[in-house]
Design an enzyme around this catalytic site. Structure first.
Site, PDB file in Angstrom:
ATOM      1  N   ASN A  46      30.417  59.913 -75.620  1.00 26.60           N
ATOM      2  CA  ASN A  46      31.837  59.619 -75.426  1.00 26.60           C
ATOM      3  C   ASN A  46      32.570  60.940 -75.601  1.00 26.60           C
ATOM      4  O   ASN A  46      32.392  61.602 -76.628  1.00 26.60           O
ATOM      5  CB  ASN A  46      32.281  58.595 -76.493  1.00 26.60           C
ATOM      6  CG  ASN A  46      33.745  58.242 -76.380  1.00 26.60           C
ATOM      7  OD1 ASN A  46      34.397  58.541 -75.375  1.00 26.60           O
ATOM      8  ND2 ASN A  46      34.267  57.596 -77.400  1.00 26.60           N
ATOM      9  N   GLY A  47      33.364  61.346 -74.616  1.00 24.38           N
ATOM     10  CA  GLY A  47      34.094  62.606 -74.746  1.00 24.38           C
ATOM     11  C   GLY A  47      33.933  63.463 -73.510  1.00 24.38           C
ATOM     12  O   GLY A  47      33.502  62.975 -72.454  1.00 24.38           O
ATOM     13  N   CYS A  51      34.812  55.662 -74.027  1.00 22.66           N
ATOM     14  CA  CYS A  51      33.610  54.888 -73.760  1.00 22.66           C
ATOM     15  C   CYS A  51      33.191  54.208 -75.047  1.00 22.66           C
ATOM     16  O   CYS A  51      33.632  54.586 -76.126  1.00 22.66           O
ATOM     17  CB  CYS A  51      32.490  55.807 -73.291  1.00 22.66           C
ATOM     18  SG  CYS A  51      32.958  56.778 -71.854  1.00 22.66           S
ATOM     19  N   GLU A  55      50.882  47.601 -66.008  1.00 21.88           N
ATOM     20  CA  GLU A  55      49.490  47.924 -66.330  1.00 21.88           C
ATOM     21  C   GLU A  55      48.554  46.734 -66.204  1.00 21.88           C
ATOM     22  O   GLU A  55      47.374  46.919 -65.933  1.00 21.88           O
ATOM     23  CB  GLU A  55      49.349  48.590 -67.699  1.00 21.88           C
ATOM     24  CG  GLU A  55      49.485  47.705 -68.897  1.00 21.88           C
ATOM     25  CD  GLU A  55      49.249  48.443 -70.217  1.00 21.88           C
ATOM     26  OE1 GLU A  55      48.299  49.233 -70.308  1.00 21.88           O
ATOM     27  OE2 GLU A  55      50.018  48.219 -71.163  1.00 21.88           O
ATOM     28  N   TRP A  98      33.814  54.716 -69.214  1.00 20.54           N
ATOM     29  CA  TRP A  98      35.035  54.973 -68.442  1.00 20.54           C
ATOM     30  C   TRP A  98      34.832  56.364 -67.854  1.00 20.54           C
ATOM     31  O   TRP A  98      34.818  57.354 -68.578  1.00 20.54           O
ATOM     32  CB  TRP A  98      36.255  54.933 -69.355  1.00 20.54           C
ATOM     33  CG  TRP A  98      37.565  55.007 -68.615  1.00 20.54           C
ATOM     34  CD1 TRP A  98      38.286  53.954 -68.142  1.00 20.54           C
ATOM     35  CD2 TRP A  98      38.320  56.180 -68.292  1.00 20.54           C
ATOM     36  NE1 TRP A  98      39.439  54.404 -67.530  1.00 20.54           N
ATOM     37  CE2 TRP A  98      39.484  55.776 -67.609  1.00 20.54           C
ATOM     38  CE3 TRP A  98      38.121  57.548 -68.506  1.00 20.54           C
ATOM     39  CZ2 TRP A  98      40.440  56.666 -67.149  1.00 20.54           C
ATOM     40  CZ3 TRP A  98      39.085  58.442 -68.045  1.00 20.54           C
ATOM     41  CH2 TRP A  98      40.231  57.994 -67.373  1.00 20.54           C
ATOM     42  N   LYS A 144      54.147  47.152 -69.662  1.00 19.99           N
ATOM     43  CA  LYS A 144      53.267  45.990 -69.876  1.00 19.99           C
ATOM     44  C   LYS A 144      53.001  45.295 -68.549  1.00 19.99           C
ATOM     45  O   LYS A 144      51.871  44.973 -68.209  1.00 19.99           O
ATOM     46  CB  LYS A 144      53.994  45.063 -70.836  1.00 19.99           C
ATOM     47  CG  LYS A 144      53.311  44.371 -71.912  1.00 19.99           C
ATOM     48  CD  LYS A 144      52.625  45.078 -73.032  1.00 19.99           C
ATOM     49  CE  LYS A 144      51.927  46.338 -72.734  1.00 19.99           C
ATOM     50  NZ  LYS A 144      51.746  47.259 -73.795  1.00 19.99           N
ATOM     51  N   GLU A 166      58.909  49.600 -72.408  1.00 20.39           N
ATOM     52  CA  GLU A 166      57.659  48.940 -72.792  1.00 20.39           C
ATOM     53  C   GLU A 166      57.419  47.668 -71.963  1.00 20.39           C
ATOM     54  O   GLU A 166      56.291  47.406 -71.535  1.00 20.39           O
ATOM     55  CB  GLU A 166      57.698  48.632 -74.301  1.00 20.39           C
ATOM     56  CG  GLU A 166      56.553  47.779 -74.821  1.00 20.39           C
ATOM     57  CD  GLU A 166      55.176  48.401 -74.681  1.00 20.39           C
ATOM     58  OE1 GLU A 166      55.059  49.560 -74.219  1.00 20.39           O
ATOM     59  OE2 GLU A 166      54.195  47.713 -74.998  1.00 20.39           O
ATOM     60  N   ARG A 220      36.620  49.418 -74.325  1.00 24.49           N
ATOM     61  CA  ARG A 220      36.752  50.878 -74.387  1.00 24.49           C
ATOM     62  C   ARG A 220      36.456  51.551 -73.040  1.00 24.49           C
ATOM     63  O   ARG A 220      36.702  52.750 -72.869  1.00 24.49           O
ATOM     64  CB  ARG A 220      35.807  51.442 -75.448  1.00 24.49           C
ATOM     65  CG  ARG A 220      36.113  50.969 -76.850  1.00 24.49           C
ATOM     66  CD  ARG A 220      35.172  51.612 -77.831  1.00 24.49           C
ATOM     67  NE  ARG A 220      35.398  53.039 -77.906  1.00 24.49           N
ATOM     68  CZ  ARG A 220      36.141  53.641 -78.832  1.00 24.49           C
ATOM     69  NH1 ARG A 220      36.731  52.930 -79.764  1.00 24.49           N
ATOM     70  NH2 ARG A 220      36.282  54.946 -78.823  1.00 24.49           N
ATOM     71  N   HIS A 252      73.372  55.863 -60.094  1.00 31.39           N
ATOM     72  CA  HIS A 252      73.144  57.269 -59.724  1.00 31.39           C
ATOM     73  C   HIS A 252      71.940  57.428 -58.798  1.00 31.39           C
ATOM     74  O   HIS A 252      71.413  58.521 -58.672  1.00 31.39           O
ATOM     75  CB  HIS A 252      72.990  58.118 -60.985  1.00 31.39           C
ATOM     76  CG  HIS A 252      74.220  58.090 -61.840  1.00 31.39           C
ATOM     77  ND1 HIS A 252      75.391  58.722 -61.474  1.00 31.39           N
ATOM     78  CD2 HIS A 252      74.476  57.458 -63.008  1.00 31.39           C
ATOM     79  CE1 HIS A 252      76.321  58.496 -62.405  1.00 31.39           C
ATOM     80  NE2 HIS A 252      75.789  57.728 -63.341  1.00 31.39           N
ATOM     81  N   LYS A 307      40.843  51.364 -73.426  1.00 32.86           N
ATOM     82  CA  LYS A 307      41.672  51.147 -74.603  1.00 32.86           C
ATOM     83  C   LYS A 307      42.084  52.442 -75.304  1.00 32.86           C
ATOM     84  O   LYS A 307      43.234  52.656 -75.592  1.00 32.86           O
ATOM     85  CB  LYS A 307      40.935  50.227 -75.576  1.00 32.86           C
ATOM     86  CG  LYS A 307      41.737  49.851 -76.818  1.00 32.86           C
ATOM     87  CD  LYS A 307      42.918  48.984 -76.469  1.00 32.86           C
ATOM     88  CE  LYS A 307      43.743  48.585 -77.664  1.00 32.86           C
ATOM     89  NZ  LYS A 307      45.048  48.051 -77.267  1.00 32.86           N
TER      90      LYS A 307
HETATM   91  O1  M6R Z   1      45.923  54.276 -79.199  1.00 30.02           O
HETATM   92  P1  M6R Z   1      47.279  54.828 -78.860  1.00 30.02           P
HETATM   93  O2  M6R Z   1      48.379  54.008 -79.444  1.00 30.02           O
HETATM   94  O3  M6R Z   1      47.432  56.278 -79.214  1.00 30.02           O
HETATM   95  O4  M6R Z   1      47.369  54.702 -77.299  1.00 30.02           O
HETATM   96  C1  M6R Z   1      48.456  55.207 -76.585  1.00 30.02           C
HETATM   97  C2  M6R Z   1      48.480  54.659 -75.183  1.00 30.02           C
HETATM   98  O5  M6R Z   1      47.326  55.024 -74.503  1.00 30.02           O
HETATM   99  C3  M6R Z   1      48.601  53.133 -75.162  1.00 30.02           C
HETATM  100  O6  M6R Z   1      49.726  52.689 -75.859  1.00 30.02           O
HETATM  101  C4  M6R Z   1      48.666  52.625 -73.713  1.00 30.02           C
HETATM  102  O7  M6R Z   1      49.852  53.020 -73.119  1.00 30.02           O
HETATM  103  C5  M6R Z   1      48.499  51.109 -73.689  1.00 30.02           C
HETATM  104  N1  M6R Z   1      47.537  50.740 -72.700  1.00 30.02           N
HETATM  105  C6  M6R Z   1      49.721  50.372 -73.341  1.00 30.02           C
HETATM  106  O8  M6R Z   1      49.521  49.005 -73.373  1.00 30.02           O
END
Ligand code: M6R
Length: 605
Positions: free
Chosen positions: A101-102, A2, A485, A75, A482, A478, A27, A501, A600
């Protein structure tokens, strides 16, 4: 997960807090709220949905007048995202407003205790439990009450607090969740990150765990858990407001994709001196380790998969990459001869932090590759190498990921040299290649228009596969993440040799397969895999190196990227895949910078 902001000064708290919440929205963005203090009165407005919903209501509310307040963008963890569960939360007596936050792990136990004392609750949140506990602990001494409350809480929190009895003062405290204090002139701030107030000040204090700050317009006093005053140093932020703004781009993600050449350069350049890799921050003897274990989450883990391949290939040192959320519970075989590398953009990812703690408890040396200066992961590690990507605002990481890979390249070459695994000639060649990466990344961005056209052609696909081998497979992971998401299109990444397989059963007429074909030694193998999927009706979009002529006969569409040594291809080949995901999401009218259900930095388990 958050965003938190606090302000006290002489200006309009409402305007400053709402503006800060807009910046913090990445966030968390399912609901938001603001509380402003005017004398002994605290007034509050909350709204479900994005910060703009809150702004439209708050701007019309004449009660939100004052020079001191707190704000939050959420969040959801406990309780659905609605107005009631949105922060701030008020204590029943109206004396305290709190943003958080937490996660409070012992909230049920505390709630039961407080209900027995006659307190009632309006929301489903753990945050309301905390503010009620605070009010229960209050006997006129706010500092004492906050410290007592902190000591009774199990879990993680970064909090902002207003107390009706103390006008003009905002309080903030933290355990395992970031809080940064911003020092202005005649006004002060705090936030869950610097973007909350970067347009007002660059002078910051990083709050440490179990610290409480009492913030008034002219003074910031910080206490430890015993209530003793502690002296903290002031840090100057090196980036400025433009880095946290879109600067004419439609989305932060596109801006951050375009910033990659500069971010890679900023990460590489300070560490190459007289054509040698120098890590001033890394005072370790690599020879004492018999293995390397990389741990991280999401894209940072995928950067680690590239890192594993690079380290093993050129250092001949046993290396594995493991997802932090699994590693933390797997009683891993780690000892003092294991170098654990934790990778994180935000530096606050809960699972990565837990995995690091687990590794340290087993005697490992922990090195962090991290972007956010002063973050929990940077502080927890024995050594930290910063990626100088600057602030990353889009939820989907781009420059965060490529700068992590840049650090892996440098680390691997540095380690290979220490271990005597590469000769001087190869060392010099690698360094020249590294120095050319920003320029090659820049040339790769020239594919922008072509990728956009391909996205126009393929954006309607319901399911998209990514295949590759070895280094290319790591990049497929990756590329696929991308895409899914931000566009919500189903996607899988497969090691191309694994298709037969089982997964090849899903290939049918018109299914798009993105084949990454940049690892030259295995080119013929991936071409066979392309032929196999084409024989079953797939359309193939191939990504290959610029001198690859063969590929045109095999694929329906081809994207050619600048050629470099095989190990350096991943940092280049991901760029068109990022652009592809971006334009597919754009064509599908998705909220690119704030994809649904995500946030984020993932500060909860
Ligand atoms: O802040 P971090 O690099 O530790 O975050 C890890 C993942 O949460 C982050 O890479 C996430 O997978 C991204 N949304 C991908 O784009």
């Amino acid at each position: 997960m958050c965003g938190i902001i606090g302000f006290t000064g002489t200006g309009d708290a409402r305007g400053i807090i709402l503006d800060g919440l807009k910046r913090l929205e990445y966030r968390g963005y399912d609901s938001a709220g603001i509380a402003v203090q005017n004398g002994n009165e605290i007034n509050m407005v909350k709204a479900q949905g994005k910060v703009d919903n809150l702004i439209s209501i708050a701007e019309k509310n004449d009660k939100l007048i004052g020079t001191c307040g707190i704000g939050h963008t959420r969040w959801a963890t406990h309780g659905v995202p609605n107005d009631v569960n949105a922060h701030p939360h008020l204590s029943e007596d109206g004396k305290f407003a709190l943003v958080h936050n937490g996660i409070i792990e012992n909230q049920l136990e505390i709630k039961e205790r407080l209900i027995k004392k006659g307190m009632t609750f309006k929301s489903d949140t753990d945050t309301e439990v905390m503010v009620q506990l605070l009010s229960y602990n209050y006997d006129g001494d706010i500092k004492k009450a906050i410290l007592k409350t902190m000591s009774e809480i199990v879990g993680s929190f970064g909090i902002g607090v207003l107390c009706a009895d103390n006008p003009g003062i905002v309080y903030t405290a933290k355990v395992a969740s970031p809080i940064v204090i911003g020092l202005g002139v005649g006004e002060n701030y705090f936030g869950s990150d610097i973007t909350a107030f970067i347009n007002h000040t660059k002078n910051v204090i990083d709050l440490d765990d179990n610290e409480l700050a009492e913030v008034s317009k002219d003074k910031v006093t910080i206490y430890n858990y015993k209530g003793e005053e502690v002296k903290k140093s002031i840090r100057k932020v090196t980036w400025d407001i433009a880095a946290a703004e879109k600067s004419g781009y439609e989305h932060f993600m596109l801006k951050e994709i375009m910033e990659q050449p500069a971010a890679i350069k900023a990460t590489i350049e300070p560490r190459i001196k007289d054509d040698k890799i120098v890590f001033d921050e890394l005072n370790i003897d690599i020879k004492k380790f018999d293995r390397v274990l990389i741990t991280a989450c999401g894209s940072a883990y995928y950067a680690g998969c590239v890192g594993k391949n690079v380290i093993e290939k050129i250092c001949r040192l046993h290396t594995s990459a493991e997802v932090a959320s699994e590693l933390r519970y797997s009683d891993p075989m780690i000892d003092e001869k294991t170098l654990v590398i934790a990778v994180s953009q935000s530096g606050e990812t809960a699972d990565t932090i837990a995995a690091m703690k687990e590794a340290k408890s087993k005697g490992a040396v922990v090195l962090a590759i991290v972007n956010v200066v002063g973050s929990t992961i940077a502080k927890l590690a024995d050594y930290a190498i910063y990626t100088w990507a600057g602030p990353e605002i889009a939820v989907a990481t781009t420059k965060g990921y490529t700068t992590q890979i840049a650090v892996f390249y440098m680390f691997a070459i540095w380690a290979a040299k220490q271990l005597g695994k590469i000769d001087d000639k190869k060392y010099v060649e690698y360094i020249q290649d590294i120095k050319r990466l920003p320029e090659r990344a820049q040339r790769t961005l020239d594919l922008n228009t072509k990728v956009q056209k391909l996205a126009d052609k393929y954006f309607h696909n319901k399911s998209i596969f990514f295949i590759g081998r070895y280094f290319d497979y790591a990049v497929c992971l990756e590329g696929s993440l991308k895409l899914k998401e931000i566009s919500y299109i189903h996607s899988e990444a497969y090691a191309a040799g694994e298709l037969k397989h089982g997964t090849i059963a899903l290939i049918e007429e018109g299914r798009l397969v993105v084949a990454v074909c940049c690892y030259e030694p295995l080119l013929d193998k991936i071409i066979s895999n392309i032929q196999q999927v084409k024989a079953r009706g797939a359309e193939v979009l191939a990504l290959a190196m610029e001198d690859n002529k063969k590929i045109f006969k095999e694929a329906d569409d081809v994207l050619l990227v600048p050629k470099t040594d095989d190990i350096f291809m991943p940092i280049i080949e991901i760029i068109p895949l990022q652009l592809f995901a971006y334009y597919v999401a754009k064509n599908n009218k998705c909220d690119i910078d704030k994809p649904k259900n995500l946030a984020k930095s993932v500060t909860v388990e």
